[in-house]
Write an enzyme that holds these catalytic residues in place. Structure first.
Site, mmCIF file in Angstrom:
data_model
loop_
_atom_site.group_PDB
_atom_site.id
_atom_site.type_symbol
_atom_site.label_atom_id
_atom_site.label_comp_id
_atom_site.label_asym_id
_atom_site.label_seq_id
_atom_site.Cartn_x
_atom_site.Cartn_y
_atom_site.Cartn_z
ATOM 1 N N HIS A 110 0.857 -1.192 0.000
ATOM 2 C CA HIS A 110 0.000 0.000 0.000
ATOM 3 C C HIS A 110 0.892 1.240 0.000
ATOM 4 O O HIS A 110 2.031 1.197 0.449
ATOM 5 C CB HIS A 110 -0.893 0.023 1.233
ATOM 6 C CG HIS A 110 -1.779 -1.175 1.388
ATOM 7 N ND1 HIS A 110 -2.868 -1.418 0.585
ATOM 8 C CD2 HIS A 110 -1.713 -2.218 2.253
ATOM 9 C CE1 HIS A 110 -3.452 -2.552 0.957
ATOM 10 N NE2 HIS A 110 -2.768 -3.059 1.962
ATOM 11 N N GLU B 204 -4.965 -12.556 7.417
ATOM 12 C CA GLU B 204 -5.867 -11.478 7.007
ATOM 13 C C GLU B 204 -7.227 -11.957 6.508
ATOM 14 O O GLU B 204 -8.050 -11.128 6.112
ATOM 15 C CB GLU B 204 -5.196 -10.663 5.890
ATOM 16 C CG GLU B 204 -3.847 -10.093 6.280
ATOM 17 C CD GLU B 204 -3.186 -9.311 5.173
ATOM 18 O OE1 GLU B 204 -3.349 -8.082 5.155
ATOM 19 O OE2 GLU B 204 -2.520 -9.931 4.317
ATOM 20 N N ASP C 45 -7.631 -5.923 7.812
ATOM 21 C CA ASP C 45 -8.032 -6.822 6.731
ATOM 22 C C ASP C 45 -8.860 -7.991 7.249
ATOM 23 O O ASP C 45 -9.830 -8.409 6.609
ATOM 24 C CB ASP C 45 -6.792 -7.350 5.997
ATOM 25 C CG ASP C 45 -6.242 -6.345 4.992
ATOM 26 O OD1 ASP C 45 -6.950 -6.047 4.021
ATOM 27 O OD2 ASP C 45 -5.123 -5.868 5.184
#
Length: 253
Positions: free
Chosen positions: A45, A149, A175
């Site tokens: 990210h 996640e 997540d």
């Protein structure tokens, strides 16, 4: 000085980490100089590219701060490239099965144990080896960190934790809660049940656990639950401190 892998293997140690989404060697150098145990340079990210990642890894030199990299996918070519930039380990996202975990571990090692291709042309300088000595000196120092996640990962967590070569396990709450259908509801019974199962499996396997701590009280709660590694985010710290300073001026706005 002890490497991160040795610190993780010592159950008496509590460890600190910062997730670096700001593409800046200056920021990373300041964090490394603070005494934290590792940074996680985020290629999944944010705005960090490979050139920035190389500079950020190099900025940790001369400190005990280990430069880890979170790759975008559990994919051998992505792992190879950042290890060749000098990363001390990899944070693997979206681990769902024991096979995913085995592939992650294998990508950190050269043949015959693993699948990593050879080319540590930059890494040899970061770790002060030469090209041919790098594998023998550095391969066994590399850290394998898995992120939990998804609901599928929780269902397979005992098998995942049984895979040899994992150094640390992190249930990624944002997540994971999203995949469970309760985004951000960390007190929800569904999330709490999943988290408890991950914690129990990690403890049973003797794996250090890590998680995000947003305050000292939060960190103490995690330590009481048996966590060894706490983490926070550079970008959130920056915004929080700027907002705090701005609040001092609010009466005049």
């Amino acid at each position: 000085m002890p490497r991160l892998k040795q610190k993780l293997a010592d159950p008496s140690l509590r460890l600190s980490s910062v997730l670096c989404t700001i593409p800046s060697a200056t920021v990373t150098q300041a964090l490394a100089a603070s005494g934290i145990d590792n940074v996680i340079i985020d290629l999944e990210h944010g705005a960090v590219d490979y050139g920035s990642a190389h500079a950020m890894i190099a900025a940790t030199a001369g400190t005990e701060c280990a430069p880890l990299v979170r790759v975008a996918q559990n994919e051998t070519n992505q792992v190879k490239r950042v290890l060749d930039l000098g990363a001390e380990g990899i944070v693997f996202p979206m681990i769902r099965t024991a096979d995913d975990a085995r592939n992650a571990v294998a990508s950190l090692k050269y043949a015959p144990e693993g699948t990593r291709g050879f080319g540590p042309f930059l890494a040899q300088s970061r770790w002060q080896t030469n090209l041919t000595d790098y594998p023998a000196q550095e391969q066994d120092q590399l850290v394998c960190c898995l992120l939990v996640e998804t609901a599928e990962a929780v269902e397979n967590i005992e098998e995942i934790c049984a895979v040899p070569g994992i150094d640390v396990l992190i249930p990624a709450q944002f997540d994971l809660s999203t995949d469970l259908g309760v985004m951000g509801q960390f007190d929800h019974p569904i999330f709490q049940a999943a988290l408890a199962r991950v914690e129990a499996a990690g403890h049973a396997a003797g794996l250090p656990l890590g998680n995000v701590a947003m305050s000292r009280d939060h960190a103490d709660t995690l330590f009481a639950r048996g966590y060894r590694l706490i983490a926070n985010f550079d970008i959130l710290w920056l915004r929080q401190k700027a907002a705090e300073m701005n609040s001092w001026c609010e009466d005049q706005k």
